[in-house]
Write an enzyme that holds these catalytic residues in place. Structure first.
Site, mmCIF file in Angstrom:
data_model
loop_
_atom_site.group_PDB
_atom_site.id
_atom_site.type_symbol
_atom_site.label_atom_id
_atom_site.label_comp_id
_atom_site.label_asym_id
_atom_site.label_seq_id
_atom_site.Cartn_x
_atom_site.Cartn_y
_atom_site.Cartn_z
ATOM 1 N N GLN A 30 18.272 18.231 25.081
ATOM 2 C CA GLN A 30 18.813 16.892 25.040
ATOM 3 C C GLN A 30 17.946 16.204 24.002
ATOM 4 O OE1 GLN A 30 21.416 16.554 27.205
ATOM 5 N NE2 GLN A 30 21.851 14.664 26.105
ATOM 6 N N ASN A 79 26.047 24.544 25.426
ATOM 7 C CA ASN A 79 27.047 23.936 26.325
ATOM 8 C C ASN A 79 27.924 22.905 25.626
ATOM 9 O OD1 ASN A 79 25.378 21.764 26.027
ATOM 10 N ND2 ASN A 79 25.236 21.255 28.199
ATOM 11 N N ILE A 126 19.197 9.591 7.429
ATOM 12 C CA ILE A 126 19.641 10.067 6.113
ATOM 13 C C ILE A 126 21.167 10.122 6.036
ATOM 14 C CG2 ILE A 126 19.666 12.077 4.564
ATOM 15 C CD1 ILE A 126 16.730 12.419 5.097
ATOM 16 N N ALA A 182 18.013 24.596 22.167
ATOM 17 C CA ALA A 182 18.826 23.702 23.006
ATOM 18 C C ALA A 182 17.949 22.606 23.582
ATOM 19 C CB ALA A 182 19.484 24.477 24.137
ATOM 20 N N GLY A 188 28.244 30.430 11.505
ATOM 21 C CA GLY A 188 27.596 31.638 12.031
ATOM 22 C C GLY A 188 28.551 32.817 12.045
ATOM 23 N N SER A 241 8.475 19.007 18.990
ATOM 24 C CA SER A 241 8.750 17.813 18.188
ATOM 25 C C SER A 241 7.487 17.021 17.884
ATOM 26 C CB SER A 241 9.713 16.936 18.998
ATOM 27 O OG SER A 241 9.774 15.649 18.448
ATOM 28 N N ILE A 249 19.981 22.519 14.041
ATOM 29 C CA ILE A 249 18.960 23.498 13.636
ATOM 30 C C ILE A 249 19.329 24.892 14.150
ATOM 31 C CG2 ILE A 249 16.510 24.097 13.779
ATOM 32 C CD1 ILE A 249 15.951 21.039 14.081
ATOM 33 N N TYR A 276 11.778 11.510 25.998
ATOM 34 C CA TYR A 276 12.087 12.686 25.175
ATOM 35 C C TYR A 276 10.802 13.407 24.772
ATOM 36 C CZ TYR A 276 13.170 15.365 20.945
ATOM 37 O OH TYR A 276 13.249 16.369 20.008
HETATM 38 P P1 NAD Z 1 21.257 19.174 18.262
HETATM 39 O O1 NAD Z 1 21.578 18.150 19.297
HETATM 40 O O2 NAD Z 1 22.090 19.244 17.036
HETATM 41 O O3 NAD Z 1 21.250 20.612 18.919
HETATM 42 C C1 NAD Z 1 20.925 20.847 20.250
HETATM 43 C C2 NAD Z 1 22.003 21.728 20.836
HETATM 44 O O4 NAD Z 1 21.649 21.995 22.183
HETATM 45 C C3 NAD Z 1 23.399 21.059 20.872
HETATM 46 O O5 NAD Z 1 24.370 21.863 20.229
HETATM 47 C C4 NAD Z 1 23.710 20.915 22.353
HETATM 48 O O6 NAD Z 1 25.089 21.104 22.663
HETATM 49 C C5 NAD Z 1 22.826 21.992 22.951
HETATM 50 N N1 NAD Z 1 22.490 21.685 24.335
HETATM 51 C C6 NAD Z 1 22.120 20.479 24.861
HETATM 52 N N2 NAD Z 1 21.930 20.587 26.171
HETATM 53 C C7 NAD Z 1 22.179 21.890 26.487
HETATM 54 C C8 NAD Z 1 22.161 22.617 27.700
HETATM 55 N N3 NAD Z 1 21.859 22.012 28.857
HETATM 56 N N4 NAD Z 1 22.469 23.939 27.675
HETATM 57 C C9 NAD Z 1 22.801 24.548 26.507
HETATM 58 N N5 NAD Z 1 22.849 23.899 25.329
HETATM 59 C C10 NAD Z 1 22.534 22.590 25.323
HETATM 60 O O7 NAD Z 1 19.734 18.935 17.868
HETATM 61 P P2 NAD Z 1 18.895 19.542 16.654
HETATM 62 O O8 NAD Z 1 18.584 18.441 15.737
HETATM 63 O O9 NAD Z 1 19.524 20.776 16.138
HETATM 64 O O10 NAD Z 1 17.557 19.918 17.422
HETATM 65 C C11 NAD Z 1 17.283 21.248 17.826
HETATM 66 C C12 NAD Z 1 15.944 21.292 18.510
HETATM 67 O O11 NAD Z 1 14.936 20.791 17.648
HETATM 68 C C13 NAD Z 1 15.884 20.443 19.770
HETATM 69 O O12 NAD Z 1 15.103 21.145 20.712
HETATM 70 C C14 NAD Z 1 15.188 19.183 19.325
HETATM 71 O O13 NAD Z 1 14.494 18.589 20.409
HETATM 72 C C15 NAD Z 1 14.239 19.732 18.280
HETATM 73 N N6 NAD Z 1 13.861 18.772 17.240
HETATM 74 C C16 NAD Z 1 14.757 18.339 16.323
HETATM 75 C C17 NAD Z 1 14.353 17.450 15.338
HETATM 76 C C18 NAD Z 1 15.303 16.952 14.277
HETATM 77 O O14 NAD Z 1 14.866 16.176 13.425
HETATM 78 N N7 NAD Z 1 16.561 17.354 14.242
HETATM 79 C C19 NAD Z 1 13.018 17.005 15.296
HETATM 80 C C20 NAD Z 1 12.135 17.463 16.262
HETATM 81 C C21 NAD Z 1 12.553 18.371 17.217
#
Ligand code: NAD
Length: 334
Positions: A95, A38, A201, A93, A55, A136, A18, A160
């Protein structure tokens, strides 16, 4: 025609799914984007490189700029330095992942809660325009009624979900006590190009392309609001100029709520209608049903998602076919 005001935007987690799309859109619109990520090895780093490349390319084709900083949101000093130059912070960002959080809850607390607090402290001290964070649907837990509206009790059933709830509560509290503009967007299962490879998906699409039946965990009657990435990005963009949601959590979901087996059938029918569906044991930490009421998003952000599940899945399948050479192996190994 008015000119767009150029903003300095810090996107944490911008090498992720995202955050990658967000940074790409901001750069394409001519803003100055700094990504802090990171490159957590939660899933294959090749996808993260594609996100960063997208980007950078967007910035090359616009008047915007794009800088990637490899670093950790747990590093308070680094976070303070980066926030000092920002007008807006879009905090993506985290986990991520419900199931792995059951194995290692403490890491989810360190990154998702303490990392968010580092950013909030810096945003308060630097007086930024707005802090927008990804929350979330996992904050709701077992439904007492559906669809979930934002007044629904928050009783997360996974570490989580608990970490995302704590983080967003801090964001709302900082708005209240420090007058910092903060918004938490509660995403409901986001999908689209470059999505995390370990999601339903991408798995269904990949298996169908290889003549294998999609695997459903449980009986397939679990329901989800699958939200197309472009609709999520549009909601975030609104927050560059809209302050009506300050201090609030807002659901960002889709137009149609569907059962997992209907989703699998839809994908199977678009790719290889001869395939069966396969059922395996369900995981306890997975939510049974998620369904968003998006009235608050409509009212405060003018949220009006463009993509039905059929349209979003069709777009994703097109993208998948164009990017199969590099993306498919990553889905297969996840
Ligand atoms: P993703 O894992 O693709 O992206 C998260 C990014 O955060 C990763 O690139 C990772 O390297 C980085 N990251 C993790 N720990 C870090 C740290 N300590 N310092 C710096 N960077 C760090 O996940 P996503 O699907 O893109 O989700 C993005 C956000 O949306 C998250 O906060 C997630 O909880 C939230 N979210 C996602 C969904 C979904 O369906 N994808 C649904 C609900 C909420």
């Amino acid at each position: 025609m008015g000119t767009i005001q150029i903003m300095q935007i810090l996107v944490t987690g911008g090498a992720g799914f995202i955050g990658g799309h967000l940074a790409q859109r901001f750069a394409a619109d001519g803003h100055d984007v700094v990504v802090l990520d990171n490159r957590d090895p939660f899933y294959d780093l090749d996808i993260k490189q594609h996100n960063v490349d997208a980007g950078q390319e967007a910035a090359r084709n616009s008047d915007g700029s794009y800088e990637f900083i490899e670093g950790d949101v747990r590093d308070a000093e680094l976070v303070t330095d980066l926030v000092a130059d920002a007008d807006y912070v879009y905090h993506q960002a985290a986990q991520a992942g419900v199931r792995p959080s059951v194995k290692n809850p403490r890491k989810y607390d360190e990154v998702n809660v303490n990392g968010t607090l580092n950013l909030l402290d810096a945003c308060r001290d630097e007086g930024i325009e707005r802090f927008v964070m990804a929350s979330s649907s996992s904050v709701y837990g077992k439904p007492q009624y559906l669809p979930y509206d934002e007044q629904h009790p928050t009783t997360p059933v996974s570490p989580y979900g608990a970490s995302k709830l704590a983080a967003e509560r801090y964001a709302c509290a900082y708005s209240e006590v420090y007058d910092l503009s903060t918004v938490a967007l509660r995403y409901f299962t986001v999908y689209g190009p470059r999505m995390r490879p370990n999601m339903a998906i991408s798995n269904f699409v990949s298996r169908c392309h290889n003549g294998e039946p999609p695997v459903i965990y449980g009986d397939g009657t679990q329901t989800r609001d699958f939200t197309y990435i472009e609709d999520v990005i549009d909601a975030n963009m609104t927050l560059l100029h809209e302050d009506a949601a300050d201090g609030k959590a807002v659901n960002i979901g889709s137009t149609d709520n569907i059962e997992i087996k209907t989703l699998a059938t839809e994908i199977r029918d678009q790719i290889d209608p001869d395939l069966d569906l396969v059922y395996e044991e369900r995981h306890d930490a997975d939510a049974e049903h998620t369904h968003a009421a998006t009235d608050r998003a409509e009212e405060l952000l003018g949220y009006d998602p463009d993509h039905t599940i059929r349209e979003g899945v069709a777009k994703f399948i097109d993208w998948y076919r164009d990017n199969r050479d590099w993306y498919e192996p990553l889905v297969r190994q996840s």
